[in-house]
Design a protein around this motif. Sequence first.
Motif, PDB file in Angstrom:
ATOM      1  N   LEU A   6      -2.625   6.240   4.191  1.00 31.17           N
ATOM      2  CA  LEU A   6      -2.557   4.877   4.731  1.00 31.17           C
ATOM      3  C   LEU A   6      -3.824   4.087   4.405  1.00 31.17           C
ATOM      4  O   LEU A   6      -3.747   2.905   4.055  1.00 31.17           O
ATOM      5  CB  LEU A   6      -2.342   4.928   6.243  1.00 31.17           C
ATOM      6  CG  LEU A   6      -0.969   5.428   6.712  1.00 31.17           C
ATOM      7  CD1 LEU A   6      -0.946   5.578   8.228  1.00 31.17           C
ATOM      8  CD2 LEU A   6       0.134   4.467   6.250  1.00 31.17           C
ATOM      9  N   MET A   7      -4.978   4.758   4.517  1.00 31.66           N
ATOM     10  CA  MET A   7      -6.236   4.080   4.196  1.00 31.66           C
ATOM     11  C   MET A   7      -6.283   3.701   2.722  1.00 31.66           C
ATOM     12  O   MET A   7      -6.717   2.607   2.362  1.00 31.66           O
ATOM     13  CB  MET A   7      -7.426   4.973   4.555  1.00 31.66           C
ATOM     14  CG  MET A   7      -7.636   5.170   6.044  1.00 31.66           C
ATOM     15  SD  MET A   7      -9.026   6.290   6.403  1.00 31.66           S
ATOM     16  CE  MET A   7     -10.383   5.377   5.662  1.00 31.66           C
ATOM     17  N   LEU A   8      -5.836   4.611   1.866  1.00 34.16           N
ATOM     18  CA  LEU A   8      -5.832   4.335   0.438  1.00 34.16           C
ATOM     19  C   LEU A   8      -4.890   3.184   0.103  1.00 34.16           C
ATOM     20  O   LEU A   8      -5.226   2.297  -0.698  1.00 34.16           O
ATOM     21  CB  LEU A   8      -5.432   5.598  -0.331  1.00 34.16           C
ATOM     22  CG  LEU A   8      -5.439   5.486  -1.865  1.00 34.16           C
ATOM     23  CD1 LEU A   8      -6.849   5.156  -2.359  1.00 34.16           C
ATOM     24  CD2 LEU A   8      -4.952   6.779  -2.506  1.00 34.16           C
ATOM     25  N   MET A   9      -3.731   3.173   0.736  1.00 31.28           N
ATOM     26  CA  MET A   9      -2.767   2.096   0.504  1.00 31.28           C
ATOM     27  C   MET A   9      -3.331   0.754   0.959  1.00 31.28           C
ATOM     28  O   MET A   9      -3.140  -0.272   0.303  1.00 31.28           O
ATOM     29  CB  MET A   9      -1.458   2.407   1.233  1.00 31.28           C
ATOM     30  CG  MET A   9      -0.665   3.566   0.641  1.00 31.28           C
ATOM     31  SD  MET A   9       0.846   3.914   1.572  1.00 31.28           S
ATOM     32  CE  MET A   9       1.736   2.364   1.347  1.00 31.28           C
ATOM     33  N   PHE A  10      -4.044   0.784   2.097  1.00 32.48           N
ATOM     34  CA  PHE A  10      -4.642  -0.455   2.599  1.00 32.48           C
ATOM     35  C   PHE A  10      -5.688  -0.978   1.631  1.00 32.48           C
ATOM     36  O   PHE A  10      -5.732  -2.181   1.323  1.00 32.48           O
ATOM     37  CB  PHE A  10      -5.264  -0.216   3.974  1.00 32.48           C
ATOM     38  CG  PHE A  10      -6.036  -1.388   4.501  1.00 32.48           C
ATOM     39  CD1 PHE A  10      -5.385  -2.469   5.072  1.00 32.48           C
ATOM     40  CD2 PHE A  10      -7.425  -1.427   4.397  1.00 32.48           C
ATOM     41  CE1 PHE A  10      -6.095  -3.557   5.539  1.00 32.48           C
ATOM     42  CE2 PHE A  10      -8.143  -2.511   4.861  1.00 32.48           C
ATOM     43  CZ  PHE A  10      -7.478  -3.582   5.441  1.00 32.48           C
ATOM     44  N   MET A  11      -6.531  -0.084   1.119  1.00 30.67           N
ATOM     45  CA  MET A  11      -7.580  -0.500   0.200  1.00 30.67           C
ATOM     46  C   MET A  11      -6.987  -1.037  -1.098  1.00 30.67           C
ATOM     47  O   MET A  11      -7.443  -2.054  -1.627  1.00 30.67           O
ATOM     48  CB  MET A  11      -8.520   0.671  -0.089  1.00 30.67           C
ATOM     49  CG  MET A  11      -9.343   1.112   1.104  1.00 30.67           C
ATOM     50  SD  MET A  11     -10.324   2.603   0.789  1.00 30.67           S
ATOM     51  CE  MET A  11     -11.394   2.022  -0.527  1.00 30.67           C
TER      52      MET A  11
END
Length: 206
Positions: free
Chosen positions: A19-24
């Motif tokens: 999720l963090m990677l997708m957000f970034m």
Amino acid sequence: MFFRPRCSLCCIFFTIYTLMLMFMLSFLLFWIIISPSSVKFHVTDASLTQFNLTSNSTLHYNFKVNVTVRNPNNNIVVYYRRITAIAWYKDNGFGWVSLTPFDQGHKNTTFLQAVFVGQRVIKLKSKQLGEYKEEANVGIHKDLAVDFDLGVRAKFARFKSNTFSPPIVQCRRLRVPLISNGKSAPPFSVTRCSSGSFFSGRDADA
């Protein structure tokens, strides 16, 4: 049986990481799509009514600079929260002034004026002192510069950034006429300033 808690924990960490990677990646893609252009600064006029260096290396000055600030973007509003103008002569800072904060809409041009008045001890090298005397005789001083140290926020749609510091805006190599005794001065040449990657922040531009 003994591996299920550990596997569950791994799944949780993997999900959070994903999720963090997708957000970034989404934020990066978003920023690429809007592709903001740097704000444009131009010195449109500059003049000196006093620029006298005494024998004890004290510079007495009255230096005025007019600047246009252009936000060329269609979809970004810029909020200028801190504006410090710094005057230089041959790599010697001699004047500082804070300008009034303002908000700038898209495709908007704003006019600023910085006036530096006072006196300050500066240390010129032998060659620079010779150049100063030559410039004083001609009535045009070279190697004057004005920097703008900014703190801004940027807004796109409903998204508003935190306050950040863009790269220092540098208006260098200004040839400024000295106006004295009612003599007419040659016209000032409009000078474009360097604003770097304005929206990337100062650390990213270094």
